[in-house]
Design an enzyme around this catalytic site. Sequence first.
Site, PDB file in Angstrom:
ATOM      1  N   GLY A  96       0.821  -1.206   0.000  1.00  0.00           N
ATOM      2  CA  GLY A  96       0.000   0.000   0.000  1.00  0.00           C
ATOM      3  C   GLY A  96       0.854   1.254   0.000  1.00  0.00           C
ATOM      4  O   GLY A  96       0.505   2.259  -0.632  1.00  0.00           O
ATOM      5  N   ARG A 124      -7.767  -3.096  -1.485  1.00  0.00           N
ATOM      6  CA  ARG A 124      -7.633  -1.986  -0.528  1.00  0.00           C
ATOM      7  C   ARG A 124      -8.097  -0.664  -1.142  1.00  0.00           C
ATOM      8  O   ARG A 124      -7.950  -0.443  -2.339  1.00  0.00           O
ATOM      9  CB  ARG A 124      -6.184  -1.919  -0.030  1.00  0.00           C
ATOM     10  CG  ARG A 124      -5.829  -3.210   0.697  1.00  0.00           C
ATOM     11  CD  ARG A 124      -4.426  -3.216   1.216  1.00  0.00           C
ATOM     12  NE  ARG A 124      -4.256  -2.220   2.257  1.00  0.00           N
ATOM     13  CZ  ARG A 124      -3.080  -1.931   2.786  1.00  0.00           C
ATOM     14  NH1 ARG A 124      -1.978  -2.563   2.380  1.00  0.00           N
ATOM     15  NH2 ARG A 124      -2.990  -1.022   3.733  1.00  0.00           N
ATOM     16  N   SER A 168      -4.593   8.815   7.663  1.00  0.00           N
ATOM     17  CA  SER A 168      -3.566   7.943   7.095  1.00  0.00           C
ATOM     18  C   SER A 168      -2.299   8.720   6.720  1.00  0.00           C
ATOM     19  O   SER A 168      -2.363   9.733   6.017  1.00  0.00           O
ATOM     20  CB  SER A 168      -4.142   7.264   5.848  1.00  0.00           C
ATOM     21  OG  SER A 168      -3.112   6.825   5.002  1.00  0.00           O
ATOM     22  N   GLN A 170      -0.220   7.618   4.690  1.00  0.00           N
ATOM     23  CA  GLN A 170      -0.015   7.403   3.254  1.00  0.00           C
ATOM     24  C   GLN A 170      -0.760   8.466   2.446  1.00  0.00           C
ATOM     25  O   GLN A 170      -0.255   8.945   1.435  1.00  0.00           O
ATOM     26  CB  GLN A 170      -0.472   5.998   2.872  1.00  0.00           C
ATOM     27  CG  GLN A 170       0.382   4.939   3.557  1.00  0.00           C
ATOM     28  CD  GLN A 170      -0.065   3.524   3.266  1.00  0.00           C
ATOM     29  OE1 GLN A 170      -1.108   3.308   2.668  1.00  0.00           O
ATOM     30  NE2 GLN A 170       0.728   2.562   3.698  1.00  0.00           N
ATOM     31  N   ASP A 317       0.022  -0.906  13.142  1.00  0.00           N
ATOM     32  CA  ASP A 317       0.450  -2.198  12.580  1.00  0.00           C
ATOM     33  C   ASP A 317       0.701  -3.250  13.659  1.00  0.00           C
ATOM     34  O   ASP A 317       0.900  -4.424  13.342  1.00  0.00           O
ATOM     35  CB  ASP A 317       1.722  -2.006  11.746  1.00  0.00           C
ATOM     36  CG  ASP A 317       1.446  -1.175  10.486  1.00  0.00           C
ATOM     37  OD1 ASP A 317       0.295  -1.151  10.022  1.00  0.00           O
ATOM     38  OD2 ASP A 317       2.395  -0.547   9.980  1.00  0.00           O
ATOM     39  N   ARG A 392       1.842  -9.627   9.043  1.00  0.00           N
ATOM     40  CA  ARG A 392       1.815  -9.287  10.482  1.00  0.00           C
ATOM     41  C   ARG A 392       0.967 -10.276  11.279  1.00  0.00           C
ATOM     42  O   ARG A 392       1.248 -10.545  12.448  1.00  0.00           O
ATOM     43  CB  ARG A 392       1.361  -7.843  10.688  1.00  0.00           C
ATOM     44  CG  ARG A 392       2.314  -6.856  10.014  1.00  0.00           C
ATOM     45  CD  ARG A 392       2.335  -5.495  10.658  1.00  0.00           C
ATOM     46  NE  ARG A 392       3.008  -4.552   9.780  1.00  0.00           N
ATOM     47  CZ  ARG A 392       4.321  -4.351   9.717  1.00  0.00           C
ATOM     48  NH1 ARG A 392       5.143  -5.019  10.502  1.00  0.00           N
ATOM     49  NH2 ARG A 392       4.848  -3.472   8.877  1.00  0.00           N
TER      50      ARG A 392
HETATM   51  C1  S3P Z   1       2.522   3.460   6.501  1.00  0.00           C
HETATM   52  C2  S3P Z   1       1.396   3.979   7.069  1.00  0.00           C
HETATM   53  C3  S3P Z   1       0.361   3.162   7.730  1.00  0.00           C
HETATM   54  C4  S3P Z   1       0.858   1.766   8.048  1.00  0.00           C
HETATM   55  C5  S3P Z   1       1.617   1.159   6.911  1.00  0.00           C
HETATM   56  C6  S3P Z   1       2.818   2.024   6.536  1.00  0.00           C
HETATM   57  C7  S3P Z   1       3.474   4.385   5.846  1.00  0.00           C
HETATM   58  O1  S3P Z   1      -0.768   3.076   6.887  1.00  0.00           O
HETATM   59  O2  S3P Z   1      -0.219   0.929   8.404  1.00  0.00           O
HETATM   60  O3  S3P Z   1       2.080  -0.130   7.258  1.00  0.00           O
HETATM   61  O4  S3P Z   1       4.634   3.986   5.604  1.00  0.00           O
HETATM   62  O5  S3P Z   1       3.092   5.530   5.594  1.00  0.00           O
HETATM   63  P1  S3P Z   1      -1.853   4.262   6.851  1.00  0.00           P
HETATM   64  O6  S3P Z   1      -1.130   5.489   6.519  1.00  0.00           O
HETATM   65  O7  S3P Z   1      -2.822   3.899   5.765  1.00  0.00           O
HETATM   66  O8  S3P Z   1      -2.485   4.280   8.218  1.00  0.00           O
END
Ligand code: S3P
Length: 433
Positions: A96, A124, A168, A170, A317, A392
Amino acid sequence: MRVHGEVRVPGDKSVSHRALIFAALAEGQSVLRGLLDSDDVHSTAGVLRALGVSVPPIPARAPDRGAAAMDVMRVHGVGLRGLRAPDGALQCGNSGTTTRLLAGVCAANPFRSRFIGDASLSRRPMGRIARPLEAMGARVTFEDGDGLPMTITGGSLRTLRWQDDTGSAQVKSAVLLAGLVSGVPVSVEAPRPSRDHTERFLMALGADVRTTPGSVSLTPPDRLRPFELTVPGDPSSAAFFAALAAMAADGAVRLPDVLASPTRDAFIRIVQVMGADVAIVPGAPTDIGESTVTYTVAPRELRGVTVGIDDVPGMIDELPLLACVAACAEGDTQITGAAELRVKESDRIARTVSNLRAVGVSADELPDGMRITGHRGRGRVRGRVITGGDHRIAMAFAVLGAATGGEIVLDDPACVAVSYPAFWVDLARVTSP
Ligand code: S3P
């Protein structure tokens, strides 16, 4: 079961993705050490190669030689506007982070890019990044719902103030990267703070970044300078061994050079609240201004705990693992405010609860979390765990099985390669008599 020795966990996954992306966008050669050599980071390296960046193979981890001997990787960046149109689809595998961060980068480029991934990633939600990128002027289309395949037609983008309701990191990072590459100011406001590695990279590389808890704004620089970075150990990987040591009958495990971010440390704080013995020794800061620590974790009698929405982002996580630790703690543990778990690599609420039940632990789903009834001095757990290919889930149940001397069979032990390919070797080392 007695635990002993030291685990030098591999490099942080979030930092490794970002190190590759920022090195690719910088002008000149960056030097990276200790980058995580796992499937997810290979996905980011592969997409960057498809966009015309010469990314060498990620060096294999050298766990026993210590930080000084870590293999060096040199990435020659192409600059903020130096990417080229990909020939084929961008394969993001299970990742993701690869998809969402590089969607932000591609949206700011005058070409079309098609993102694809494995079955789990294709389920997703990507609407959460499509919405802000479209508000900036990119075109984002899906073939089915808002999952992959996703096609982005990018170009020069407009400035954006985005109110994100997912919380998030991300999403925040996709907007920041789109603003960076397009050269337009952007800001993101979220309900709660999330991991802040993207903004720390930007600050360390000379960008004008302003933050408050829950908000960030970027006025992008014209260019990014190359950098050197030793990637610190991943706290989400260290958490498995901290949990193992907390649940064990005897001994201790030392975890050197782990990233210590206030946006990532909730698991270690919560296991301390549950009663685990955790010694913390500060280490050297990283080259992008983050702290590192060495943890030494030893067992104590654990008690159940209540985790609510304020603690969730800092251990998002680690929540399946916390549920496994809760199985060995006296009394009830309740986790709420964690509905995001339903859209991770698997529905981690459903998977965690069904697997806990399958190995003999009493647990219930809540719409946004779970409840676990634990027993101090729990006997062996036994049963078959369905990981759904979720790394995980696999590691959390492996640790529960090892700590209780139980007999847990995983349907897909190899899925740990997504984030921690050497997990089984490291687990055997600290648990073997
Ligand atoms: C991450 C952000 C998290 C996390 C993922 C890594 C990142 O997701 O769960 O394993 O590196 O920005 P979300 O930003 O969707 O919460």
